[in-house]
Design an enzyme around this catalytic site. Structure first.
Site, short mmCIF file in Angstrom:
data_model
loop_
_atom_site.label_atom_id
_atom_site.label_comp_id
_atom_site.label_asym_id
_atom_site.label_seq_id
_atom_site.Cartn_x
_atom_site.Cartn_y
_atom_site.Cartn_z
N CYS A 7 0.83 -1.20 0.00
CA CYS A 7 0.00 0.00 0.00
C CYS A 7 0.86 1.25 0.00
CB CYS A 7 -0.88 -0.05 1.23
SG CYS A 7 -1.58 -1.69 1.44
N GLY A 36 -2.68 2.26 -4.17
CA GLY A 36 -3.83 1.51 -3.67
C GLY A 36 -5.10 2.33 -3.75
N ASN A 110 3.02 -1.08 5.19
CA ASN A 110 3.18 -1.35 3.77
C ASN A 110 4.23 -2.44 3.61
OD1 ASN A 110 5.00 0.35 1.13
ND2 ASN A 110 3.48 -1.23 0.93
N GLY A 111 3.83 -3.58 3.06
CA GLY A 111 4.80 -4.65 2.88
C GLY A 111 4.15 -6.00 2.79
N TYR A 255 8.07 0.19 -12.18
CA TYR A 255 6.63 0.22 -12.40
C TYR A 255 5.83 0.84 -11.25
CZ TYR A 255 1.81 -1.46 -12.71
OH TYR A 255 0.45 -1.53 -12.73
#
Ligand code: SF4
Length: 468
Positions: A7, A36, A110-111, A255
């Site tokens: 996220c 997200g 986040n992860g 990306y």
């Protein structure tokens, strides 16, 4: 099924009591929206306690002026969440509030914790009960245990880090009004900290979000570093764990992170252009136009055009109000979305030889649909060039790649993929070119390109991704 969290997180600590932290977090989260779109949340500390608001959808849909006005406080964190199979919905929205023996905390994460199942089993065997499948809850519980033993955030963080295997950036607030930021010792995901001219301290998953709130100078958190912002000491911190192996995710450069974000001192735009130039040297072709897949292939295409001398044209128009297809969970949805999202510009494409440039091929289905669109618009030839080397293995560190079964390059040769997507020729970069374009002395994770995972416990081939 545990919930994967790849996220975006954002936090602010202002020393000024009248500062409206919720507004700053709102602006930061809007800049991280590409990380997200499933749900989002903000937690503020107003000097009396922690207030959390979450909702489904985009930040701008969930947080209007009225809601932000109802969230006073000069310290706040926020989160945007990516939808995954089995992991969407409001129950997985963050920040999440947890009450520990000595204090209350609100966490944003986040992860992806690769050893989540084993750790969860261990905690359950000790009698702990989980309310959700969120990895954040597991990390919160580990902190609760560690902080019970050691009332020192750095030692507690070290204890937690020693147990976790995977990628994680954390932001958390406590009930006393301190803000904490933690980056995993391998530095998988980007995480930056900066200050504005008024002394407000900001943290974000990407530098583009710091720039959106007026921060001009920032730095990456070091892998294994823990930072704290408090009333007494301002911004301070420690290296909780000395990193043994640094493995920044190469896919963030190519990306996932925005092209205008700077990761470890590298502007993603530059990395992508360098790879495009390399592609032109590795896979030259005679053509009329270089056309990017918008927006992901754009910077690579600029590089390809520059190095090859073939003119660059925006031959595909994107409907900006449809989310990127990569994050749509169902295959059929994904294919339909390509047609709804992209419109070929017939006046540019008709009768021309096109070099179509994309950042990566995961399943190949999106690219196949785009090549078909170009052919229907009259393209005489379509030569596909790809900035990322073939993706041959799933990611257990947080990127929403499919299983081996669905990954095109895990199952087919380059020639077979060329036929599958209907291109005249197909060319990728390779590991050497990728390493050179990013630099960083090889301190990169390339596990999805090599199948060699930089984890303490290497997942066996065929391990379902749902375990992390
Ligand atoms: S496996 Fe690939 S996507 Fe996952 S962290 Fe490593 S480089 Fe990034």
């Amino acid at each position: 099924m545990p919930v994967r969290d790849r996220c975006g997180i954002f936090g602010v600590y202002s020393p000024h009591k009248d500062y409206r932290a919720a507004y700053a977090v709102y602006n930061g989260l809007v800049s991280l929206q590409h990380r997200g779109q499933d749900c989002c949340g903000i937690c503020v500390q107003d000097g009396k306690g922690l207030q959390v608001e979450t909702g489904l959808g985009l930040v701008s849909d969930v947080f209007g002026r009225e809601k932000l006005d109802s969230m006073p406080g000069n310290i706040a964190i926020g989160h945007v969440r990516y939808p995954t199979t089995g992991g969407g919905g409001i129950k997985n929205a963050q920040p999440i509030l947890m009450s520990f023996t000595r204090n209350d905390f609100a966490f944003a994460f986040n992860g992806n914790i690769a050893n989540y199942p084993a750790l969860r089993k261990q905690l359950m065997a000790r009698g702990l009960t989980f309310m959700s499948d969120s990895e954040m809850e597991l990390v919160g519980m580990l902190y609760s245990i560690a902080l019970n033993r050691k009332d020192n955030i750095y030692e507690a963080s070290r204890e937690v880090m020693e147990q976790l295997d995977g990628s994680y950036n954390l932001l958390f607030l406590d009930g006393d009004g301190s803000l904490y930021a933690v980056r995993d010792p391998q530095g998988f995901k980007p995480f930056v900290v900066g200050k504005d001219s008024k002394g407000n301290v900001f943290f974000a998953s990407e530098s583009c979000a710091l720039e959106a709130v007026g921060v001009k100078e920032f730095r990456d958190l070091k892998p294994g570093e823990v930072l704290k912002v408090s009333k007494e000491k301002g911004l301070h911190g420690k290296q909780a764990v000395e990193p043994k192996l640094i493995t920044h995710c190469m896919f963030e450069f190519l990306y996932f992170a925005r092209a205008d974000s700077v990761i470890e001192g590298r502007l993603n735009n530059d990395v992508r252009k360098r790879l495009g130039e390399t592609l032109a040297r590795m896979h030259p072709v005679e053509a009329d136009y270089v056309v990017p897949v918008p927006d992901s292939g754009r910077n690579f295409a600029v590089g390809y055009s520059r190095a090859s001398g073939i003119p660059y044209e925006e031959g595909l128009m994107k409907n900006r109000y449809i989310f990127r297809t990569f994050i749509m969970p169902e295959q059929e949805l994904r294919e339909k979305a390509v047609r709804a999202k992209l419109n070929p510009v017939r006046q540019i494409i008709d009768g021309k030889r096109i070099v179509l440039v994309e950042d990566s091929i995961v399943r190949g289905t999106t690219l196949k649909a785009i090549v078909q669109l170009l052919r229907k618009a009259g393209a005489k030839e379509v030569h596909v060039r790809v900035g990322c080397p073939p993706v041959i293995a799933p990611c257990y560190m947080g990127m929403d790649f499919p299983t081996y079964k669905e990954l095109a390059a895990a199952n087919y040769s380059v020639e077979e993929i060329r036929k599958m997507i209907g291109a005249d020729t197909l060319g990728y970069t390779d590991l050497k070119a990728l390493g050179e374009a990013i630099g960083l002395d090889g301190k990169l994770c390339m596990a999805c390109l090599t199948g060699k995972y930089p984890l303490k416990h290497t997942p066996k081939k065929g391990t379902p991704i749902t375990c992390c």
